[in-house]
Design an enzyme around this catalytic site. Structure first.
Site, PDB file in Angstrom:
ATOM      1  CG  ASN A 252      -0.372   0.708   2.410  1.00 29.19           C
ATOM      2  OD1 ASN A 252      -0.435   1.928   2.515  1.00 29.19           O
ATOM      3  ND2 ASN A 252       0.214  -0.067   3.324  1.00 29.19           N
TER       4      ASN A 252
ATOM      5  CE  LYS B 263       2.165  -0.111  12.889  1.00 28.70           C
ATOM      6  NZ  LYS B 263       0.767  -0.257  12.446  1.00 28.70           N
TER       7      LYS B 263
END
Length: 355
Positions: free
Chosen positions: A111, A218
């Site tokens: 993506n 993250k």
């Protein structure tokens, strides 16, 4: 059977259209309802403000529910928690289409969405009725920066302030490869500056509200060992609570699908080993002082178990849903319980970091 057929039917559509339709169906109440009880997978995460309880350790990763449309539907389907976002302060359309590609032969996805979302205000409005429920799901709120922001660090502060009190934990996402320059924030000097601002904002919010929430960072799986160790050190120094290991990768090693050369972040089965290696390094570097969420390539209970033994207290998945459908959370949970019992563990917490 009906969900297997529905998953196959969705593959007739372009990937992004299939995802949009899936979210619409879930909003209409057409998703699965889990009846599976797995008390062995319940886990408590301690942080400075107290304890956060997860009904089970298998969660939905960010990216599926960008605008906080369906956290209740996804936890109803068997996930112990759902992470919504990534959300940016202002709405943005993301990168030009096509920007989402199935790599069926590799059981992977590429993506380059570019943080497409409707912005903080819409996101917040969607969370309000969820928070009004008597029984609220455990929700992570994943915060990003607008592509054209003059001060990207300020965007993270804005997100934290606006969403404080609307979720169960927060994730600072600086590791998406699809916003130019964003991963530069993982460099030590930039990271210390950002985390310093986050820590200062958090302290002020706690003082005013009287409540605290876990905050995770993250990270990318493409960091080398020393970079992961530096990230762990910065995270500990600024008293964040944990890491999500990991985001998508720029690696294309071993891919055979037609779309393998597309730019963007790759997730799914080929990411499993790379992300699990990064997880082991982070666990060793943190000495058990950080809560780790293992993400990347998980499609089975055995793989979730491997993440847990590598140091993860919680595990997330997303890309595998593209190929295995909405019943996957229950399948993973059922298999994970079998893995735990086979090794003599009575609960998932006993297995964390077992090697």
């Amino acid at each position: 059977m009906i969900y297997t057929l529905a998953t196959q039917a969705l593959h007739i559509l372009p990937p992004e259209d299939a995802h949009t339709l899936t979210v619409l169906l879930l909003k209409a109440g057409l998703g699965p309802v889990s009846r599976l009880s797995t008390p062995e997978l319940a886990i408590e995460v301690a942080f400075d403000g107290g304890i956060l309880r997860f009904p089970n350790c298998i969660g939905l990763a960010a990216g599926f529910d960008k605008n906080a449309d369906v956290p209740v539907a996804m936890t109803r389907a068997g996930f112990g928690f759902a992470e919504c976002g990534t959300v940016t302060p202002l709405p943005q359309g993301g990168n030009p289409k096509p920007r989402l590609f199935r790599l069926t032969e590799d059981q992977a996805v590429i993506n380059r969405m570019g943080f497409n979302n409707k912005g903080l205000e819409v996101f917040s409005r969607h969370l309000e009725p969820v928070n009004a429920r008597r029984k609220k799901p455990v929700m992570g709120l994943n915060i990003g920066a607008n592509k054209d922001a003059a001060d990207r660090m300020a965007d993270y502060v804005t997100g934290l302030k606006r969403l404080w009190g609307l979720g169960s934990y927060f994730t600072i996402n600086i590791s998406s490869p699809n916003t130019p320059g964003l991963r530069a924030l993982q460099g030590k000097s930039h990271l210390d500056d950002l985390l310093g601002q986050i820590a200062e904002t958090r302290a002020a919010l706690v003082k005013v509200s009287g409540v605290n929430y876990p905050i995770f960072l993250k990270i990318a799986p493409d960091l080398d060992d020393s970079e992961i160790e530096d990230t762990v050190a910065s995270t500990l120094a600024h008293k964040l609570d944990g890491l999500i290991v990991s985001n998508t990768t720029l690696s294309r090693d071993g891919l055979i699908s037609a779309h393998a050369s597309e730019s963007g972040g790759m997730s799914g089965a080929p990411l499993f080993e790379l992300s699990t290696r990064a997880l082991r390094v982070a666990y060793a570097a943190s000495g058990g002082k950080l809560v780790l969420i293992g993400a990347g390539g998980v499609s089975s209970g055995a793989q979730a178990y491997a993440k847990i033994r590598a140091g993860a207290s919680l595990v997330q998945l997303y890309s595998a849903l593209v190929y295995k459908g909405p019943r996957l959370a229950d399948e993973v949970r059922r298999d994970l319980v079998s893995c735990l019992k086979a090794d003599g563990f009575r609960s998932v917490s006993e297995a964390v970091g077992a090697g």
